[in-house]
Design a protein around this motif. Structure first.
Motif, PDB file in Angstrom:
ATOM      1  N   PRO A 105       1.578   5.938   7.766  1.00  0.00           N
ATOM      2  CA  PRO A 105       2.540   5.361   6.805  1.00  0.00           C
ATOM      3  C   PRO A 105       2.537   3.833   6.786  1.00  0.00           C
ATOM      4  O   PRO A 105       2.939   3.228   5.789  1.00  0.00           O
ATOM      5  N   TRP A 107      -0.394   2.023   7.521  1.00  0.00           N
ATOM      6  CA  TRP A 107      -1.707   1.632   6.996  1.00  0.00           C
ATOM      7  C   TRP A 107      -1.835   1.870   5.494  1.00  0.00           C
ATOM      8  O   TRP A 107      -2.439   1.062   4.787  1.00  0.00           O
ATOM      9  N   TRP A 108      -1.300   2.988   5.004  1.00  0.00           N
ATOM     10  CA  TRP A 108      -1.603   3.399   3.637  1.00  0.00           C
ATOM     11  C   TRP A 108      -1.186   2.373   2.582  1.00  0.00           C
ATOM     12  O   TRP A 108      -1.950   2.128   1.625  1.00  0.00           O
ATOM     13  N   PRO A 109      -0.012   1.738   2.675  1.00  0.00           N
ATOM     14  CA  PRO A 109       0.321   0.716   1.667  1.00  0.00           C
ATOM     15  C   PRO A 109      -0.699  -0.414   1.606  1.00  0.00           C
ATOM     16  O   PRO A 109      -0.949  -0.965   0.524  1.00  0.00           O
ATOM     17  N   GLN A 110      -1.311  -0.766   2.742  1.00  0.00           N
ATOM     18  CA  GLN A 110      -2.343  -1.802   2.740  1.00  0.00           C
ATOM     19  C   GLN A 110      -3.629  -1.283   2.095  1.00  0.00           C
ATOM     20  O   GLN A 110      -4.257  -1.981   1.301  1.00  0.00           O
ATOM     21  N   TRP A 111      -3.998  -0.068   2.424  1.00  0.00           N
ATOM     22  CA  TRP A 111      -5.260   0.477   1.943  1.00  0.00           C
ATOM     23  C   TRP A 111      -5.213   0.833   0.464  1.00  0.00           C
ATOM     24  O   TRP A 111      -6.208   0.678  -0.248  1.00  0.00           O
ATOM     25  N   SER A 112      -4.080   1.323  -0.018  1.00  0.00           N
ATOM     26  CA  SER A 112      -3.987   1.737  -1.415  1.00  0.00           C
ATOM     27  C   SER A 112      -3.597   0.585  -2.316  1.00  0.00           C
ATOM     28  O   SER A 112      -3.587   0.727  -3.543  1.00  0.00           O
ATOM     29  N   GLU A 113      -3.246  -0.556  -1.727  1.00  0.00           N
ATOM     30  CA  GLU A 113      -2.862  -1.764  -2.459  1.00  0.00           C
ATOM     31  C   GLU A 113      -1.774  -1.448  -3.488  1.00  0.00           C
ATOM     32  O   GLU A 113      -0.680  -1.055  -3.125  1.00  0.00           O
ATOM     33  N   GLU A 114      -2.072  -1.542  -4.763  1.00  0.00           N
ATOM     34  CA  GLU A 114      -1.038  -1.337  -5.774  1.00  0.00           C
ATOM     35  C   GLU A 114      -1.024   0.097  -6.290  1.00  0.00           C
ATOM     36  O   GLU A 114      -0.667   0.363  -7.436  1.00  0.00           O
ATOM     37  N   GLY A 115      -1.399   1.023  -5.441  1.00  0.00           N
ATOM     38  CA  GLY A 115      -1.354   2.431  -5.827  1.00  0.00           C
ATOM     39  C   GLY A 115      -2.506   2.881  -6.690  1.00  0.00           C
ATOM     40  O   GLY A 115      -2.408   3.894  -7.391  1.00  0.00           O
ATOM     41  N   THR A 118      -4.966   7.446  -4.868  1.00  0.00           N
ATOM     42  CA  THR A 118      -4.054   8.494  -4.437  1.00  0.00           C
ATOM     43  C   THR A 118      -4.702   9.292  -3.316  1.00  0.00           C
ATOM     44  O   THR A 118      -5.921   9.222  -3.115  1.00  0.00           O
TER      45      THR A 118
END
Length: 299
Positions: A105, A107-115, A118
């Motif tokens: 939880p 890491w994912w905001p960094q990896w997916s950037e602006e969504g 998915t």
């Protein structure tokens, strides 16, 4: 010919057990066996040496394993790239319970950037997630690794990136450490209560090695066994014994009442590592992999 047969075969090749492979494919063992037999009949060759235990492949099966894995990857890539934008930008990640509930939880905001990417998760123990990844059911694998207990991956087929290193330490509740129930390292007359990982689990081997290789013997008894880190951590919080927990168990602020014990005597380090298949040519997987490898301060 049914393309599901390829996935069945690759899964069986990884887990080397008909019952376990059928469970992972969500079919009865009888139906699973019939599908493997149908694949053999279609190919005109025996793929499985049914006289061996654990289950192993015949020479023809070993050759076809590479073909089947390549075909499954190509089918998955084609389906994703030909589909609509949500499909093209979707990735599948396989990871363990411990990392999915703590590190991912963050890491994912960094990896997916602006969504723009998915994700769906394949969650399980180390063995099951590695098997799913090997079988092509996931684009990225994130798990624990220790040189003394490597995961079963053919590194000629995969890229590898280390996200960081964690300590796995023995912990106990403050109430237990302050009581006369916990006199380390324990004696035969008064052994220490241990909350241990199930023998089939990856951390079981890691922790057992840390205890066995320590210069100070630990005398204890297995008060409880479980596969999941969260279960052992919660039991330790209730004063039930000592549990070996990775640093990630404390990321969310849980288990704040636990304290490390043993002064480092039974500590062990493990790496958190990400893997991807070198033949996975999907653009979204390449983008995600670049972000994983360049993201700052993974731990």
């Amino acid at each position: 010919m049914d393309t599901r047969w390829f996935q069945d075969f690759v899964t069986l090749a990884e887990v080397q057990n008909f019952t376990r492979a059928a469970e992972m494919r969500n079919v009865s063992q009888a139906a699973f066996s019939r599908r493997i037999q149908a694949l053999e009949q279609w190919l005109g060759a025996k793929l499985i040496d049914r006289a061996a235990f654990p289950t192993r492949l015949t020479p023809a099966g070993e050759r076809f394993r590479k073909v089947a894995t390549g075909l499954m990857n190509q089918i998955a890539d084609a389906k994703a790239e030909i589909g609509d934008a949500p499909s093209r930008n979707h990735v599948r990640i396989a990871s363990t319970y411990a990392l999915v509930s703590t590190r991912l939880p963050i890491w994912w905001p960094q990896w997916s950037e602006e969504g723009d990417i998915t994700c769906s998760l394949e969650v399980g123990n180390v063995h099951d997630t590695v098997s799913a990844f090997n079988a092509g059911s996931a684009d990225i694998l994130i798990g624990f690794h220790q040189a003394a207990h490597p995961v079963q991956l053919d590194m000629a087929r995969f890229d590898r990136h280390e996200l960081g290193v964690e300590k796995v330490r023995p912990y106990a509740s403050r109430a237990l450490t302050d009581s006369d129930r916990l006199a380390l390292p324990g004696t035969h007359a008064k052994p220490v209560p241990l909350l241990m990982y199930s023998p089939s689990g990856y951390f079981a081997r890691v922790v057992d090695s840390a205890i066995e290789q320590s210069s100070q013997p630990l005398v204890g008894y297995r008060a409880f066994e479980a596969e999941m880190t969260d279960v052992l951590g919660d039991l330790a919080s209730q004063g039930m014994g000592i549990a070996w927990l990775p640093d990630s168990s404390f990321v969310s602020g849980r288990l704040a009442d636990l304290v490390p014990v043993g002064d480092g005597t039974w500590d062990v380090e493990v790496s958190i590592v990400a893997y991807r298949s070198r033949v996975n040519a999907r653009g979204v997987v390449g983008r995600l992999w670049e972000r994983i490898c360049t993201a700052p301060d993974a731990l």
